[in-house]
Design a protein around this motif. Structure first.
Motif, PDB file in Angstrom:
ATOM      1  N   ARG A   1       0.844  -1.202   0.000  1.00 58.13           N
ATOM      2  CA  ARG A   1       0.000   0.000   0.000  1.00 58.13           C
ATOM      3  C   ARG A   1       0.881   1.255   0.000  1.00 58.13           C
ATOM      4  O   ARG A   1       0.632   2.205  -0.735  1.00 58.13           O
ATOM      5  CB  ARG A   1      -0.925   0.001   1.208  1.00 58.13           C
ATOM      6  CG  ARG A   1      -1.975  -1.097   1.231  1.00 58.13           C
ATOM      7  CD  ARG A   1      -2.970  -0.862   2.365  1.00 58.13           C
ATOM      8  NE  ARG A   1      -3.760  -2.058   2.645  1.00 58.13           N
ATOM      9  CZ  ARG A   1      -4.836  -2.409   1.941  1.00 58.13           C
ATOM     10  NH1 ARG A   1      -5.225  -1.665   0.928  1.00 58.13           N
ATOM     11  NH2 ARG A   1      -5.514  -3.505   2.264  1.00 58.13           N
ATOM     12  N   LYS A   2       1.933   1.251   0.843  1.00 56.66           N
ATOM     13  CA  LYS A   2       2.809   2.412   0.917  1.00 56.66           C
ATOM     14  C   LYS A   2       3.620   2.562  -0.369  1.00 56.66           C
ATOM     15  O   LYS A   2       3.901   3.673  -0.818  1.00 56.66           O
ATOM     16  CB  LYS A   2       3.728   2.281   2.129  1.00 56.66           C
ATOM     17  CG  LYS A   2       2.983   2.360   3.459  1.00 56.66           C
ATOM     18  CD  LYS A   2       3.925   2.586   4.615  1.00 56.66           C
ATOM     19  CE  LYS A   2       3.125   2.841   5.903  1.00 56.66           C
ATOM     20  NZ  LYS A   2       3.998   3.256   7.019  1.00 56.66           N
ATOM     21  N   PHE A   3       4.009   1.435  -0.973  1.00 56.43           N
ATOM     22  CA  PHE A   3       4.765   1.479  -2.227  1.00 56.43           C
ATOM     23  C   PHE A   3       3.950   2.160  -3.322  1.00 56.43           C
ATOM     24  O   PHE A   3       4.427   3.074  -4.007  1.00 56.43           O
ATOM     25  CB  PHE A   3       5.140   0.048  -2.632  1.00 56.43           C
ATOM     26  CG  PHE A   3       5.770  -0.063  -3.995  1.00 56.43           C
ATOM     27  CD1 PHE A   3       7.123   0.144  -4.168  1.00 56.43           C
ATOM     28  CD2 PHE A   3       4.999  -0.384  -5.111  1.00 56.43           C
ATOM     29  CE1 PHE A   3       7.710   0.044  -5.426  1.00 56.43           C
ATOM     30  CE2 PHE A   3       5.571  -0.483  -6.370  1.00 56.43           C
ATOM     31  CZ  PHE A   3       6.930  -0.267  -6.528  1.00 56.43           C
ATOM     32  N   PHE A   4       2.706   1.717  -3.512  1.00 52.24           N
ATOM     33  CA  PHE A   4       1.882   2.311  -4.574  1.00 52.24           C
ATOM     34  C   PHE A   4       1.453   3.738  -4.223  1.00 52.24           C
ATOM     35  O   PHE A   4       1.263   4.568  -5.119  1.00 52.24           O
ATOM     36  CB  PHE A   4       0.671   1.416  -4.851  1.00 52.24           C
ATOM     37  CG  PHE A   4       1.022   0.177  -5.633  1.00 52.24           C
ATOM     38  CD1 PHE A   4       1.399   0.257  -6.961  1.00 52.24           C
ATOM     39  CD2 PHE A   4       0.999  -1.076  -5.024  1.00 52.24           C
ATOM     40  CE1 PHE A   4       1.743  -0.887  -7.679  1.00 52.24           C
ATOM     41  CE2 PHE A   4       1.343  -2.217  -5.736  1.00 52.24           C
ATOM     42  CZ  PHE A   4       1.716  -2.122  -7.057  1.00 52.24           C
ATOM     43  N   ALA A   5       1.323   4.014  -2.941  1.00 51.41           N
ATOM     44  CA  ALA A   5       1.021   5.390  -2.549  1.00 51.41           C
ATOM     45  C   ALA A   5       2.155   6.319  -2.950  1.00 51.41           C
ATOM     46  O   ALA A   5       1.938   7.460  -3.387  1.00 51.41           O
ATOM     47  CB  ALA A   5       0.775   5.462  -1.047  1.00 51.41           C
ATOM     48  N   GLU A   6       3.407   5.825  -2.823  1.00 49.64           N
ATOM     49  CA  GLU A   6       4.560   6.629  -3.230  1.00 49.64           C
ATOM     50  C   GLU A   6       4.573   6.855  -4.741  1.00 49.64           C
ATOM     51  O   GLU A   6       4.862   7.949  -5.227  1.00 49.64           O
ATOM     52  CB  GLU A   6       5.850   5.932  -2.778  1.00 49.64           C
ATOM     53  CG  GLU A   6       7.141   6.552  -3.298  1.00 49.64           C
ATOM     54  CD  GLU A   6       7.348   7.989  -2.828  1.00 49.64           C
ATOM     55  OE1 GLU A   6       8.139   8.704  -3.467  1.00 49.64           O
ATOM     56  OE2 GLU A   6       6.712   8.404  -1.831  1.00 49.64           O
ATOM     57  N   ILE A   7       4.217   5.794  -5.507  1.00 48.90           N
ATOM     58  CA  ILE A   7       4.141   5.946  -6.967  1.00 48.90           C
ATOM     59  C   ILE A   7       3.083   6.976  -7.339  1.00 48.90           C
ATOM     60  O   ILE A   7       3.291   7.860  -8.176  1.00 48.90           O
ATOM     61  CB  ILE A   7       3.828   4.582  -7.633  1.00 48.90           C
ATOM     62  CG1 ILE A   7       5.023   3.639  -7.520  1.00 48.90           C
ATOM     63  CG2 ILE A   7       3.453   4.764  -9.100  1.00 48.90           C
ATOM     64  CD1 ILE A   7       4.789   2.266  -8.091  1.00 48.90           C
ATOM     65  N   ASN A   8       1.911   6.864  -6.722  1.00 52.96           N
ATOM     66  CA  ASN A   8       0.814   7.784  -7.034  1.00 52.96           C
ATOM     67  C   ASN A   8       1.129   9.208  -6.599  1.00 52.96           C
ATOM     68  O   ASN A   8       0.704  10.181  -7.245  1.00 52.96           O
ATOM     69  CB  ASN A   8      -0.477   7.313  -6.352  1.00 52.96           C
ATOM     70  CG  ASN A   8      -1.040   6.059  -7.014  1.00 52.96           C
ATOM     71  OD1 ASN A   8      -0.610   5.679  -8.097  1.00 52.96           O
ATOM     72  ND2 ASN A   8      -1.990   5.420  -6.359  1.00 52.96           N
TER      73      ASN A   8
END
Length: 1021
Positions: free
Chosen positions: A985-992
């Protein structure tokens, strides 16, 4: 279960080819004549039939020879068959029609349907099916029986059918006097013998009112249908056929020897390309000598593991009770001399290379083995054991996959003599092959049960259900006195050479045809005599093994023909869906020759059988051909023929000999054919059909090597714009940072271990018993001569220090990725009673302590973790790495919207999810992310399950990365899994964060319905 039948267009075409030859014939039913009463008083009862003077016969053909040949030409033109010059008269009959149909496509069904159709259109009602052997006779009779209900539903009437028997001649009375459809089935042995072998058909019989049966039959002017006419071309048979005074003769076969008026063709190429028969795969076994050594080696297969390829090699191993042949899984660098316990013949055999792409193993002494090679001391018995093992392995691989689809897998072994299967001189009556089968099956069954996934419980129960003695059965003749299995008798001379006249064996097989298809019936492996090669088959034969000496009397096409028919499921439905037919229907042949040799010989036989096909795509071939158009028929003019020819030349679709090149078939298969000239374009489909009818070697069916892993190629979905955009959005790498207080982790871990760390003490069981008072012979044989009187279970009290020294700090530090100092503080802080458990069961203590510490570590990490994006991205190669080495027993059916043809699923949840995704109107393209797509986390790399692209406007979030779980309860998700998900969740939040908040949506879902709730159906949400 009951086999189901449905109207198939290709079978309807075969029927229409026959009946259209008589277009214009007036429907004249009920032509009466006076039956010869014989020397009896009118009205005398014979058996249960009252004689009558009135009979009903077929009306004569009213069409002129010119009309008939015009009709035949019309039928031949629409199939691009050569036009007949004249009517091919034979056996005293002017109408002789050839219908070519490949084995397994239902030619028996087609001529039965033709019987009903000719009765409907023209009123003809008297038919005789002539067959070359008892096997085929029994098969035809069974087909008439099981299709009766189907044809009654279609035509509103039943056919009366019987097998000719000179001792039951009352059937001939009914054949003549009944006005309905009547079908007599007769084998040539019943009418082509004379002299002392005369079968009474030509004799005046006292029990038939001094009449000759042949006269009563011929008075009906029957339509004669020859099944496998190439086996009935002896002079005696042909002369005898004329005595039936046939109205016409229809010849049905896959391999006609003599040509008459051919009106239909469905040959091996047509059947395979139209997916009407099974695809063939081969497991060949090549005997290979190794220079200067007698070392026995058999390279069974090469397995792809997570680390490096592993070779499954059968070799000899020295053991305490002698030398035994064992299958070993060996990696690169393994020394076979050591593995054999120092047998001298294996000196120098060190594995230097395992090539999974070419299925080869190379040794340091320069010797190379290919999968399927048997080398060294390979006796006849060794070869047969290898074949039996490979057949069982192929069976289990297919069975594991097809069981879930309700398809029962059958395997067929052809042998030369009964004693190899059932030897009545042995105490257990087991023959050599029967004994080998049971030994090999038990080993492989145990291996499979050990490897089956836990969610495959239904198949596990099926596999474990039956004793090995119940799953195989021999179909042979039965001696009427001893009731024992015996070899069938069959002709050794004349046109019937090699044809068995053994009715008992066929009767057994045919009576169990539907029963064998049921999971309730334990028999799954069938041993039969190689002479029983025709006249019967079962649609669910998926494996064939030829345990016999190779000879040239039986072609490979004849052998594989017993297993070509498409399979059926438990409801009796044919598995013939075009998109998946060759994913399910693959016949594996375990041959006693190399894969290369078997395929080469099979391809040659198929090519020889296609000799009647045109070989040149030149102007002469195309000129005069007739194609269908929306407005009617169109004849190809010389100008059009020249345009087609130039089109093929211009695009290199033909070679210098005007034969169709492989480039044409490749381009057509991929949908990349060059456009036809404007004048021809409106008729493209039919023109390409003309080109396809020209034979080329590249058209021959692809016979696969069954040992090679099934490939899972990327398909056109991978090139879709929507997938490329999805990939560009998620293809980012990042590094993580995490800072946490070690003291907090120590405190939490001590608290968790004090509360939850519980170890099961080692236990042992003591049983006491004594011999039973009275013991029968059977009890002793079964190991039941003693009775248990007392059972006591006690805990093991010994100290761990007595035998093994454990590095407790080191083990825990390694498995939790913490320092020894941190682990020492944790262990010194827990309650003494908790730590004391280590001595009772150290391995369990280590496992539980590791789990509890990692769970506490995971909880703290989530709160302190941050990701930093980097410029690096994943290499595109992650989509192709390892795709040919997957476990296809867990594969889906062929998919429409996935980037691969198949998905290897890990659970029932995933299988259901795939079905929903692939049929969803909202999903454009999706992918199960390859194992190379990894997100780094402090508790191990994480590989999300799915990447999905939805249609514009159909959902709120266009791009979605999903993880599928059977339950969302935090209690049912392990803490490590939960941590990885939160990290993602944190990984994709960083991408977004760097692009936009709705760039990619990531979440965990339990089903497709939950997915749609999260993304929101409809773009206005």
């Amino acid at each position: 279960m009951k086999l189901k039948f449905k109207v198939q267009p290709y079978q309807t075409s075969a029927v229409e080819s026959v009946v259209d030859c008589f277009a214009g014939q007036v429907n004249t039913s009920g032509i009466t004549y006076r039956i010869d009463p014989g020397r009896v008083v009118k009205g005398k009862t014979i058996g249960s039939t009252v004689e009558t003077d009135t009979g009903f016969k077929n009306a004569d053909i009213q069409l002129t020879d010119t009309q008939l040949i015009e009709n035949i030409h019309a039928v031949q033109r629409r199939q691009n068959l050569p036009l007949s010059d004249t009517l091919a008269s034979s056996e005293g009959c002017k109408v002789n029609l050839d219908i070519e149909m490949e084995t397994g496509t239902g030619k028996t069904y087609c001529y039965i349907k033709s019987i009903f159709e000719m009765n409907k259109r023209y009123g003809w009602s008297k038919f005789i099916v002539v067959v070359p052997s008892i096997a085929i006779r029994e098969g035809v009779f069974k087909s008439l029986d099981i299709t009766a209900e189907h044809f009654t539903e279609s035509y509103g009437k039943k056919a009366r059918f019987f097998i000719y028997n000179s001792k039951q001649l009352h059937h001939l009375e009914s054949f003549s006097s009944d006005a309905g459809i009547n079908v007599m089935v007769i084998n040539i042995q019943a009418f082509n013998a004379t002299g002392k072998d005369n079968r009474r058909i030509y004799d005046e019989l006292d029990d038939f009112q001094s009449r000759r049966p042949i006269d009563v039959i011929s008075s009906n002017r029957p339509i004669v249908i020859l099944d496998e006419p190439q086996k009935m071309e002896g002079k005696k048979t042909l002369d005898a056929l004329s005595k039936f005074k046939p109205l016409m003769i229809l010849r049905y076969s896959a391999t006609h020897k003599t040509n008459h008026n051919k009106i239909h063709r469905l040959d091996a190429l047509d059947a395979y390309n139209q997916k009407l028969v099974k695809k063939i795969a081969v497991r060949g076994i090549a005997v290979k000598g190794l220079a200067g050594t007698n070392a026995y080696l058999y390279l069974e297969s090469i397995e792809i593991s997570k680390k490096a390829p592993v070779a499954r090699i059968e070799m000899e191993v020295r053991q305490g009770n002698g030398i035994k042949r064992i299958v070993k899984r060996l990696e690169k660098g393994k020394d076979l001399f050591v593995e054999s316990n120092e047998l001298d013949q294996y000196r120098g055999f060190v594995i230097a290379q395992i090539d999974a792409n070419n299925d080869t193993v190379e040794f340091t002494n320069g010797q190379v083995l290919t999968a399927g090679d048997a080398a060294g001391d390979v006796t006849e018995a060794t070869m047969r054991r290898i074949q039996i093992r490979e057949a069982i392995r192929a069976h289990l691989q297919k069975e594991q996959r097809l069981f879930a689809q309700g398809i029962k897998v059958l395997s067929l072994f052809f042998i030369d003599e009964v004693v190899k299967y059932r030897d009545y001189s042995q105490p257990d009556e087991q023959g050599e092959y029967g004994r080998i089968f049971e030994e090999e099956y038990e080993q492989l069954k145990a291996e499979y049960l050990g490897e089956l996934a836990l969610d495959n419980e239904h198949y596990r129960k099926y596999l474990a259900r039956d004793k090995v003695s119940k799953i195989h059965e021999g179909y042979f003749s039965i001696d009427k006195k001893s009731k024992k299995l015996v070899d069938p008798s069959f002709k050794t001379r004349g046109e019937e050479a090699g044809l068995s006249d053994d009715v008992d064996a066929y009767d057994l097989i045919l009576k169990k045809k539907e029963r064998l298809l049921s999971f309730e019936e334990p028999v799954r492996f069938i041993f039969s005599h190689s002479a029983l090669r025709e006249g019967w088959d079962n649609p669910n034969v998926f494996v064939m093994c030829m345990l016999k000496h190779s000879d040239n009397t039986i072609s490979r096409r004849q052998e594989v023909g017993r297993g070509l028919r498409l399979s059926v499921n438990q409801q009796g439905d044919r598995m013939d869906h075009a998109a998946t037919v060759h994913d399910i229907n693959v016949l594996t042949v375990v041959a006693s020759e190399s894969y290369k040799d078997f395929v080469a010989n099979l391809q040659r036989e198929i090519s020889d059988a296609l000799s009647a096909r045109p070989r040149k795509a030149d102007e002469a071939y195309f000129t005069g051909k007739v194609i269908s158009t929306e407005t009617g028929s169109l004849e190809i003019t010389p100008i059009m023929a020249k345009q087609i020819y130039k089109y093929l030349l211009k695009n290199d679709y033909t070679d210098d000999a005007d034969q169709v090149a492989e480039a044409y078939h490749v381009a057509k298969a991929s949908g990349n054919l060059a456009a036809l000239p404007p004048e021809l374009a409106p008729h493209a489909e039919h023109i390409f059909g003309l080109i396809d009818s020209v034979f080329s070697e590249s058209q021959l069916p692809d016979v696969g090597d069954d040992r090679k892993p099934k490939t899972n190629p990327l398909n056109t979905n991978f090139e879709k714009r929507e997938f490329k955009e999805l990939w560009n959005r998620i293809n980012r790498k990042a590094v993580y940072r995490v800072e946490f207080d070690s003291n907090e982790l120590i405190r939490n871990s001590i608290r968790a271990m004090d509360k939850e760390l519980r170890v099961t003490p080692l236990q042992y069981t003591i049983q006491g018993g004594e011999q039973a008072e009275q013991v029968t012979h059977d009890q002793v044989k079964a190991g039941q001569g003693f009775e248990i009187r007392e059972t006591v279970t006690e805990e093991h009290k010994a100290s761990i220090h007595s035998s093994v020294t454990y590095d407790l700090l080191g083990k825990l530090a390694e498995s939790t990725q913490l320092t020894r100092k941190t682990i020492a503080e944790m262990l010194s802080g827990i309650q003494p009673a908790v730590f004391k458990q280590f001595k009772q069961n150290p391995e369990h203590f280590l496992a539980e302590a590791t789990r509890l510490i990692n769970e506490q570590k995971a909880t703290i990490i989530i709160e302190r973790l941050t990701y930093d994006g980097i410029a690096e991205t994943h290499d595109i190669d992650i989509f192709t790495a390892g795709q040919s080495s997957q476990d296809f027993t867990k594969a889906s059916e062929k998919l429409r919207n996935h980037i691969y043809d198949y998905v290897i699923t890990d659970s029932k949840v995933e299988r259901e999810f795939v079905k929903e995704l692939d049929t969803s109107a909202e999903v454009v393209v999706y992918a199960k992310l390859p194992r190379g797509f990894l997100i780094p986390t402090p508790v191990g790399d994480y590989n999300p399950d799915w990447a999905i692209s939805f249609k514009e406007g159909s959902v709120k979030h266009i791009y979605f990365v999903a993880e599928t779980k059977g339950s969302m309860s935090s209690m049912e998700l392990r803490a490590i899994e939960h941590t990885k998900i939160e990290c993602a969740r944190k990984f994709f939040a960083e991408i977004n964060r760097k692009i936009d908040p709705e760039h990619v949506k990531y979440d965990v879902v339990t089903s497709y319905g939950k997915l749609m709730e999260i993304v929101g159906v409809g773009g206005d949400r």
